[in-house]
Design an enzyme around this catalytic site. Structure first.
Site, PDB file in Angstrom:
ATOM      1  N   ASP A  82      19.921   8.496 -23.022  1.00 46.12           N
ATOM      2  CA  ASP A  82      21.207   9.184 -22.887  1.00 46.12           C
ATOM      3  C   ASP A  82      21.672   9.037 -21.441  1.00 46.12           C
ATOM      4  O   ASP A  82      20.983   9.449 -20.509  1.00 46.12           O
ATOM      5  CB  ASP A  82      21.032  10.657 -23.284  1.00 46.12           C
ATOM      6  CG  ASP A  82      22.366  11.368 -23.445  1.00 46.12           C
ATOM      7  OD1 ASP A  82      23.353  10.964 -22.805  1.00 46.12           O
ATOM      8  OD2 ASP A  82      22.406  12.371 -24.196  1.00 46.12           O
ATOM      9  N   ASP A  93      29.742   9.893 -20.956  1.00 46.03           N
ATOM     10  CA  ASP A  93      28.456  10.346 -21.487  1.00 46.03           C
ATOM     11  C   ASP A  93      28.223   9.570 -22.784  1.00 46.03           C
ATOM     12  O   ASP A  93      29.054   9.635 -23.704  1.00 46.03           O
ATOM     13  CB  ASP A  93      28.578  11.863 -21.726  1.00 46.03           C
ATOM     14  CG  ASP A  93      27.282  12.534 -22.137  1.00 46.03           C
ATOM     15  OD1 ASP A  93      26.249  11.854 -22.240  1.00 46.03           O
ATOM     16  OD2 ASP A  93      27.326  13.766 -22.354  1.00 46.03           O
ATOM     17  N   HIS A 153      30.673  18.176 -26.537  1.00 34.77           N
ATOM     18  CA  HIS A 153      31.199  19.099 -25.521  1.00 34.77           C
ATOM     19  C   HIS A 153      32.392  18.489 -24.804  1.00 34.77           C
ATOM     20  O   HIS A 153      32.517  17.276 -24.697  1.00 34.77           O
ATOM     21  CB  HIS A 153      30.085  19.412 -24.515  1.00 34.77           C
ATOM     22  CG  HIS A 153      29.359  18.183 -24.020  1.00 34.77           C
ATOM     23  ND1 HIS A 153      29.717  17.524 -22.880  1.00 34.77           N
ATOM     24  CD2 HIS A 153      28.344  17.456 -24.559  1.00 34.77           C
ATOM     25  CE1 HIS A 153      28.924  16.471 -22.721  1.00 34.77           C
ATOM     26  NE2 HIS A 153      28.088  16.393 -23.739  1.00 34.77           N
ATOM     27  N   HIS A 161      29.073  19.894 -19.213  1.00 28.76           N
ATOM     28  CA  HIS A 161      29.334  20.761 -20.364  1.00 28.76           C
ATOM     29  C   HIS A 161      30.405  21.760 -19.939  1.00 28.76           C
ATOM     30  O   HIS A 161      30.116  22.761 -19.302  1.00 28.76           O
ATOM     31  CB  HIS A 161      28.055  21.473 -20.831  1.00 28.76           C
ATOM     32  CG  HIS A 161      27.113  20.537 -21.524  1.00 28.76           C
ATOM     33  ND1 HIS A 161      26.936  20.535 -22.888  1.00 28.76           N
ATOM     34  CD2 HIS A 161      26.335  19.542 -21.054  1.00 28.76           C
ATOM     35  CE1 HIS A 161      26.078  19.577 -23.220  1.00 28.76           C
ATOM     36  NE2 HIS A 161      25.692  18.969 -22.129  1.00 28.76           N
ATOM     37  N   GLU A 187      28.369  13.810 -30.182  1.00 31.74           N
ATOM     38  CA  GLU A 187      26.982  13.340 -30.216  1.00 31.74           C
ATOM     39  C   GLU A 187      26.164  13.904 -31.367  1.00 31.74           C
ATOM     40  O   GLU A 187      25.456  14.891 -31.212  1.00 31.74           O
ATOM     41  CB  GLU A 187      26.280  13.621 -28.884  1.00 31.74           C
ATOM     42  CG  GLU A 187      26.423  15.011 -28.321  1.00 31.74           C
ATOM     43  CD  GLU A 187      25.736  15.120 -26.944  1.00 31.74           C
ATOM     44  OE1 GLU A 187      24.615  14.613 -26.792  1.00 31.74           O
ATOM     45  OE2 GLU A 187      26.335  15.727 -26.044  1.00 31.74           O
ATOM     46  N   GLU A 282      26.016   8.696 -29.265  1.00 35.17           N
ATOM     47  CA  GLU A 282      27.024   9.457 -28.508  1.00 35.17           C
ATOM     48  C   GLU A 282      28.071   8.550 -27.868  1.00 35.17           C
ATOM     49  O   GLU A 282      27.754   7.471 -27.354  1.00 35.17           O
ATOM     50  CB  GLU A 282      26.341  10.270 -27.391  1.00 35.17           C
ATOM     51  CG  GLU A 282      27.313  11.113 -26.568  1.00 35.17           C
ATOM     52  CD  GLU A 282      26.632  12.008 -25.534  1.00 35.17           C
ATOM     53  OE1 GLU A 282      25.486  11.684 -25.130  1.00 35.17           O
ATOM     54  OE2 GLU A 282      27.250  13.007 -25.126  1.00 35.17           O
TER      55      GLU A 282
HETATM   56 MN    MN Z   1      24.639  12.446 -23.393  1.00 40.26          MN
HETATM   57 MN    MN Z   2      26.645  14.790 -24.070  1.00 38.57          MN
END
Ligand code: MN
Ligand code: MN
Length: 297
Positions: A82, A93, A153, A161, A187, A282
């Protein structure tokens, strides 16, 4: 909102993710993988928005390598990589799950399919609850379970976040709708039918973030806090990122003081309730009046 910075962060994140997807990581250490991904981000004139998460098997998220982490990727492991990239604080992200054991391919396909459906639906004015519903029904069609207490998010400058959650299940009263020109990470996390579909906090914690800059009148702790603020602001960081200034033992001791004083909070690893394998996919999207840009595509 600075779309140029988002697009640049997204392109770097996507390039680095695809390089990680193509590689065979068996026999590599989690430390090598983290360092490798993070240096590729820096080579492209961007910065990691958080320590690369390298979460294995039943660990769904929030594991990053310790300074001398000996953990090796074994045959049959399922590894979520990630990746966060920021340009001037604007964050992309994205995540990929890698595995060389074909029996997990359907799980990964379910996560990718759920992400694809969710991204297709994600427009300005789409209800977050409808995205959750689509993710859940796609995963269920594959015969698996979504992780119900992990979610996507909203993102804000220097904040990963930013307060709004995009659920991975149908959620009663999840009333907010996506708005134009705001960035969202979507995600889905998927586990097997035998999994609980819920994650719990584990004991290990190796990702941290500043919660207060109030000095505690302990010179070495205040100096570390100042250094972290200058380097990472409110973005998450790892102990191994401080190893140019501290040795491991000393760094850990001072960091623990900051955690105890609540200047720094820790993000514990998140572990599947029945110890079952978890996979993740994601992307980061930005809806506009005319459509949606998937900045990490
Ligand atoms: Mn992530
Ligand atoms: Mn994330």
């Amino acid at each position: 909102m600075n779309l140029d910075s988002y697009l640049k962060a997204g392109k770097v994140a996507s390039d680095v993710r695809e390089a990680a997807r193509r590689k065979n990581h068996i026999g590599s250490s989690l430390l090598e993988i983290c360092q490798n991904v993070e240096s590729q981000i820096k080579e492209r004139n961007a910065a990691p928005a958080f320590p690369v998460n390298v979460s294995l098997n039943e660990i769904a998220a929030h594991y990053t390598a310790e300074p001398n982490d000996p953990t090796l990727v074994k045959e049959g492991d399922v590894l979520k990589i990630d990746i966060g990239v920021h340009v001037d604080g604007y964050i992309a992200d994205t995540a990929v799950t890698v595995c060389y054991e074909p029996k997990y391919d359907p799980l990964i396909r379910a996560a990718e399919a759920a992400l694809g459906e969710a991204v297709r639906l994600a427009r300005a004015n789409t209800k977050a609850g409808d995205i959750g519903k689509t993710i859940e029904s796609t995963i269920t069609k594959y015969g698996f379970k979504p992780i119900q207490n992990l979610s996507g998010h909203s993102l804000q400058q220097y904040t990963v976040h930013a307060g709004k959650s995009i659920p991975n299940i149908w959620t009663r009263g999840s009333s907010f709708s996506l708005i134009a020109n705001e960035a969202y990470a979507i995600e889905p996390f998927v586990t097997t039918r035998e999994g609980q579909g819920v994650v719990y906090e584990g004991k290990v914690r190796n990702i941290f973030g500043i919660s207060s800059r109030k000095p505690i009148k302990d010179k070495e702790a205040d100096d570390m806090l100042e250094m972290i603020w200058n380097r990472y602001r409110t973005l998450p960081f790892a102990l191994r990122w401080l190893m140019d200034k501290y040795d491991e033992k000393e760094g850990r001791r001072i960091l623990e003081i900051l955690v105890k004083k609540k200047n720094v909070h820790a993000y514990p690893i998140l572990v599947e309730g029945q110890g079952k394998t978890v996979v993740q996919a994601e992307h980061t999207v930005i809806p506009s009046e005319s459509g949606t840009t998937v900045i990490t595509i």
